[in-house]
Design a protein around this motif. Structure first.
Motif, PDB file in Angstrom:
ATOM      1  N   VAL A   1      37.715  13.601 -16.672  1.00  0.00           N
ATOM      2  CA  VAL A   1      38.571  13.216 -17.791  1.00  0.00           C
ATOM      3  C   VAL A   1      39.528  14.350 -18.123  1.00  0.00           C
ATOM      4  O   VAL A   1      39.120  15.516 -18.195  1.00  0.00           O
ATOM      5  CB  VAL A   1      37.731  12.890 -19.050  1.00  0.00           C
ATOM      6  CG1 VAL A   1      38.644  12.519 -20.219  1.00  0.00           C
ATOM      7  CG2 VAL A   1      36.743  11.778 -18.774  1.00  0.00           C
ATOM      8  N   ASN A   2      40.805  14.014 -18.304  1.00  0.00           N
ATOM      9  CA  ASN A   2      41.798  14.969 -18.806  1.00  0.00           C
ATOM     10  C   ASN A   2      42.068  14.607 -20.271  1.00  0.00           C
ATOM     11  O   ASN A   2      42.711  13.604 -20.565  1.00  0.00           O
ATOM     12  CB  ASN A   2      43.092  14.894 -17.992  1.00  0.00           C
ATOM     13  CG  ASN A   2      44.090  15.952 -18.415  1.00  0.00           C
ATOM     14  OD1 ASN A   2      43.979  16.550 -19.485  1.00  0.00           O
ATOM     15  ND2 ASN A   2      45.084  16.191 -17.574  1.00  0.00           N
ATOM     16  N   LEU A   3      41.542  15.425 -21.183  1.00  0.00           N
ATOM     17  CA  LEU A   3      41.683  15.141 -22.609  1.00  0.00           C
ATOM     18  C   LEU A   3      43.128  15.225 -23.073  1.00  0.00           C
ATOM     19  O   LEU A   3      43.503  14.592 -24.058  1.00  0.00           O
ATOM     20  CB  LEU A   3      40.821  16.117 -23.419  1.00  0.00           C
ATOM     21  CG  LEU A   3      39.311  16.028 -23.178  1.00  0.00           C
ATOM     22  CD1 LEU A   3      38.589  17.106 -23.971  1.00  0.00           C
ATOM     23  CD2 LEU A   3      38.781  14.653 -23.539  1.00  0.00           C
ATOM     24  N   ARG A   4      43.943  15.972 -22.371  1.00  0.00           N
ATOM     25  CA  ARG A   4      45.341  16.151 -22.786  1.00  0.00           C
ATOM     26  C   ARG A   4      46.225  14.972 -22.418  1.00  0.00           C
ATOM     27  O   ARG A   4      47.202  14.681 -23.104  1.00  0.00           O
ATOM     28  CB  ARG A   4      45.896  17.443 -22.190  1.00  0.00           C
ATOM     29  CG  ARG A   4      45.196  18.678 -22.733  1.00  0.00           C
ATOM     30  CD  ARG A   4      45.739  19.944 -22.138  1.00  0.00           C
ATOM     31  NE  ARG A   4      45.050  21.110 -22.685  1.00  0.00           N
ATOM     32  CZ  ARG A   4      45.201  22.344 -22.240  1.00  0.00           C
ATOM     33  NH1 ARG A   4      46.024  22.582 -21.227  1.00  0.00           N
ATOM     34  NH2 ARG A   4      44.541  23.326 -22.794  1.00  0.00           N
ATOM     35  N   THR A   5      45.899  14.309 -21.324  1.00  0.00           N
ATOM     36  CA  THR A   5      46.736  13.176 -20.892  1.00  0.00           C
ATOM     37  C   THR A   5      46.048  11.835 -21.092  1.00  0.00           C
ATOM     38  O   THR A   5      46.687  10.796 -20.973  1.00  0.00           O
ATOM     39  CB  THR A   5      47.100  13.320 -19.397  1.00  0.00           C
ATOM     40  OG1 THR A   5      45.886  13.264 -18.617  1.00  0.00           O
ATOM     41  CG2 THR A   5      47.826  14.626 -19.124  1.00  0.00           C
ATOM     42  N   GLY A   6      44.747  11.869 -21.353  1.00  0.00           N
ATOM     43  CA  GLY A   6      43.999  10.621 -21.500  1.00  0.00           C
ATOM     44  C   GLY A   6      43.671   9.960 -20.178  1.00  0.00           C
ATOM     45  O   GLY A   6      43.126   8.856 -20.143  1.00  0.00           O
ATOM     46  N   LYS A   7      43.961  10.621 -19.068  1.00  0.00           N
ATOM     47  CA  LYS A   7      43.687  10.056 -17.738  1.00  0.00           C
ATOM     48  C   LYS A   7      42.235  10.330 -17.351  1.00  0.00           C
ATOM     49  O   LYS A   7      41.649  11.346 -17.731  1.00  0.00           O
ATOM     50  CB  LYS A   7      44.609  10.674 -16.691  1.00  0.00           C
ATOM     51  CG  LYS A   7      46.091  10.486 -16.964  1.00  0.00           C
ATOM     52  CD  LYS A   7      46.524   9.078 -16.675  1.00  0.00           C
ATOM     53  CE  LYS A   7      48.043   8.939 -16.788  1.00  0.00           C
ATOM     54  NZ  LYS A   7      48.485   7.572 -16.520  1.00  0.00           N
ATOM     55  N   SER A   8      41.669   9.414 -16.574  1.00  0.00           N
ATOM     56  CA  SER A   8      40.291   9.590 -16.108  1.00  0.00           C
ATOM     57  C   SER A   8      40.130   9.019 -14.709  1.00  0.00           C
ATOM     58  O   SER A   8      40.962   8.231 -14.245  1.00  0.00           O
ATOM     59  CB  SER A   8      39.303   8.913 -17.062  1.00  0.00           C
ATOM     60  OG  SER A   8      39.508   7.517 -17.080  1.00  0.00           O
ATOM     61  N   ALA A   9      39.061   9.434 -14.041  1.00  0.00           N
ATOM     62  CA  ALA A   9      38.746   8.939 -12.702  1.00  0.00           C
ATOM     63  C   ALA A   9      37.233   8.884 -12.561  1.00  0.00           C
ATOM     64  O   ALA A   9      36.542   9.852 -12.876  1.00  0.00           O
ATOM     65  CB  ALA A   9      39.347   9.840 -11.631  1.00  0.00           C
ATOM     66  N   VAL A  10      36.725   7.737 -12.107  1.00  0.00           N
ATOM     67  CA  VAL A  10      35.290   7.550 -11.903  1.00  0.00           C
ATOM     68  C   VAL A  10      35.029   7.410 -10.409  1.00  0.00           C
ATOM     69  O   VAL A  10      35.660   6.594  -9.730  1.00  0.00           O
ATOM     70  CB  VAL A  10      34.775   6.292 -12.639  1.00  0.00           C
ATOM     71  CG1 VAL A  10      33.304   6.046 -12.315  1.00  0.00           C
ATOM     72  CG2 VAL A  10      34.978   6.428 -14.136  1.00  0.00           C
TER      73      VAL A  10
ATOM     74  N   GLY B   1      41.461  21.405 -20.654  1.00  0.00           N
ATOM     75  CA  GLY B   1      41.276  20.060 -21.196  1.00  0.00           C
ATOM     76  C   GLY B   1      40.642  19.096 -20.229  1.00  0.00           C
ATOM     77  O   GLY B   1      40.701  17.877 -20.425  1.00  0.00           O
ATOM     78  N   VAL B   2      40.007  19.625 -19.167  1.00  0.00           N
ATOM     79  CA  VAL B   2      39.388  18.776 -18.142  1.00  0.00           C
ATOM     80  C   VAL B   2      37.871  18.819 -18.286  1.00  0.00           C
ATOM     81  O   VAL B   2      37.274  19.891 -18.347  1.00  0.00           O
ATOM     82  CB  VAL B   2      39.795  19.247 -16.730  1.00  0.00           C
ATOM     83  CG1 VAL B   2      39.046  18.452 -15.657  1.00  0.00           C
ATOM     84  CG2 VAL B   2      41.304  19.101 -16.536  1.00  0.00           C
ATOM     85  N   LEU B   3      37.264  17.661 -18.342  1.00  0.00           N
ATOM     86  CA  LEU B   3      35.811  17.552 -18.427  1.00  0.00           C
ATOM     87  C   LEU B   3      35.290  16.763 -17.238  1.00  0.00           C
ATOM     88  O   LEU B   3      35.924  15.804 -16.789  1.00  0.00           O
ATOM     89  CB  LEU B   3      35.390  16.853 -19.723  1.00  0.00           C
ATOM     90  CG  LEU B   3      35.793  17.519 -21.034  1.00  0.00           C
ATOM     91  CD1 LEU B   3      35.332  16.667 -22.206  1.00  0.00           C
ATOM     92  CD2 LEU B   3      35.205  18.911 -21.137  1.00  0.00           C
ATOM     93  N   VAL B   4      34.109  17.169 -16.746  1.00  0.00           N
ATOM     94  CA  VAL B   4      33.466  16.469 -15.640  1.00  0.00           C
ATOM     95  C   VAL B   4      32.054  16.101 -16.087  1.00  0.00           C
ATOM     96  O   VAL B   4      31.300  16.958 -16.543  1.00  0.00           O
ATOM     97  CB  VAL B   4      33.398  17.346 -14.370  1.00  0.00           C
ATOM     98  CG1 VAL B   4      32.814  16.544 -13.205  1.00  0.00           C
ATOM     99  CG2 VAL B   4      34.772  17.894 -14.005  1.00  0.00           C
ATOM    100  N   PHE B   5      31.712  14.820 -15.961  1.00  0.00           N
ATOM    101  CA  PHE B   5      30.401  14.325 -16.366  1.00  0.00           C
ATOM    102  C   PHE B   5      29.689  13.699 -15.180  1.00  0.00           C
ATOM    103  O   PHE B   5      30.300  12.966 -14.399  1.00  0.00           O
ATOM    104  CB  PHE B   5      30.530  13.254 -17.454  1.00  0.00           C
ATOM    105  CG  PHE B   5      31.199  13.716 -18.712  1.00  0.00           C
ATOM    106  CD1 PHE B   5      30.483  14.372 -19.697  1.00  0.00           C
ATOM    107  CD2 PHE B   5      32.555  13.497 -18.903  1.00  0.00           C
ATOM    108  CE1 PHE B   5      31.098  14.793 -20.865  1.00  0.00           C
ATOM    109  CE2 PHE B   5      33.183  13.909 -20.074  1.00  0.00           C
ATOM    110  CZ  PHE B   5      32.450  14.571 -21.057  1.00  0.00           C
ATOM    111  N   ALA B   6      28.379  13.963 -15.082  1.00  0.00           N
ATOM    112  CA  ALA B   6      27.548  13.254 -14.107  1.00  0.00           C
ATOM    113  C   ALA B   6      27.131  11.928 -14.721  1.00  0.00           C
ATOM    114  O   ALA B   6      26.758  11.864 -15.897  1.00  0.00           O
ATOM    115  CB  ALA B   6      26.314  14.087 -13.768  1.00  0.00           C
ATOM    116  N   LEU B   7      27.218  10.849 -13.943  1.00  0.00           N
ATOM    117  CA  LEU B   7      26.876   9.515 -14.419  1.00  0.00           C
ATOM    118  C   LEU B   7      25.518   9.077 -13.867  1.00  0.00           C
ATOM    119  O   LEU B   7      25.107   9.523 -12.788  1.00  0.00           O
ATOM    120  CB  LEU B   7      27.955   8.522 -13.974  1.00  0.00           C
ATOM    121  CG  LEU B   7      29.374   8.805 -14.481  1.00  0.00           C
ATOM    122  CD1 LEU B   7      30.353   7.811 -13.860  1.00  0.00           C
ATOM    123  CD2 LEU B   7      29.425   8.723 -16.006  1.00  0.00           C
ATOM    124  N   PRO B   8      24.806   8.212 -14.597  1.00  0.00           N
ATOM    125  CA  PRO B   8      23.498   7.734 -14.120  1.00  0.00           C
ATOM    126  C   PRO B   8      23.626   7.124 -12.728  1.00  0.00           C
ATOM    127  O   PRO B   8      24.670   6.554 -12.415  1.00  0.00           O
ATOM    128  CB  PRO B   8      23.118   6.665 -15.154  1.00  0.00           C
ATOM    129  CG  PRO B   8      23.921   7.017 -16.377  1.00  0.00           C
ATOM    130  CD  PRO B   8      25.198   7.614 -15.866  1.00  0.00           C
TER     131      PRO B   8
END
Length: 198
Positions: A104-113, A56-63
């Protein structure tokens, strides 16, 4: 611009040059200086991508990073060099990178930028600063077979493995309320290119 304004601007320029000790040619050279260029490319393997999705963990590259996907190679993100200096053959330097990373952790709704990304060649770490804080966190470590080519002014690095840093694993697990990240966990591979400015 009036004659008075023009004269004042000319006087101000003369005063700046005189007080800083810069010659007109030095001012022209400074204006013609170019910034360093290059990029850090994180290649996220399909196996890491599948395991992160399963957790449930996603990692995205940001502009202004750019991403791409290849079904055989996995997910890639390219982060442009925005400043700093590097001596790849000498294994030292600190280079700033554009863009950011969103976890982003989809299971807990937690995120970090993470912003203010950097490749710290002297410690062999990719670091980022959590939004709202100021201290850099070691996130990833190039590992495996490492090949450095080129010169101090124009070098390239290829690492066959890219691993989650121990500090980064603890930090991310804590922020995202997960146990997914592990020290030494293989993410994929890493490549880096740097051309010094003038």
């Amino acid at each position: 611009m009036s004659r008075t304004s023009t004269r004042l601007a000319a006087i101000a320029t003369t005063v700046v040059i005189a007080t800083t000790g810069l010659t007109a040619s030095a001012v022209a050279d400074a204006a013609a200086a170019t910034a360093p260029t290059g990029s850090a490319v994180v290649n996220e393997s399909n196996s890491f991508l599948l395991s992160s999705l399963s957790a449930g963990v996603l990692v995205f590259a940001l502009p202004n990073a750019t991403g791409s996907y290849d079904s055989t190679k996995g997910l890639s993100a390219s982060f442009p060099v925005t400043g700093g200096s590097a001596n790849l053959p000498g294994f030292y330097g600190n280079v700033q990178l554009g863009g950011g990373l969103l976890f982003v952790n989809l299971r807990t709704g937690k995120s970090a930028v993470f912003k203010n990304l950097a490749f710290r060649i002297d410690t062999w770490q990719v670091t980022g600063v959590l939004e709202g804080t100021s201290a850099p966190v070691a996130l990833l470590d190039p590992a495996g077979d490492t090949v450095v080519t080129g010169t101090q002014a124009d070098g390239k690095l290829e690492s066959s493995d890219l691993q989650v840093d121990g500090e980064g694993a603890k930090f991310l697990d804590s922020k995202l309320n997960t146990t997914f990240f592990q020290a030494g966990q293989s993410v994929g591979s890493f490549s880096f290119s740097f051309k010094a400015g003038s």
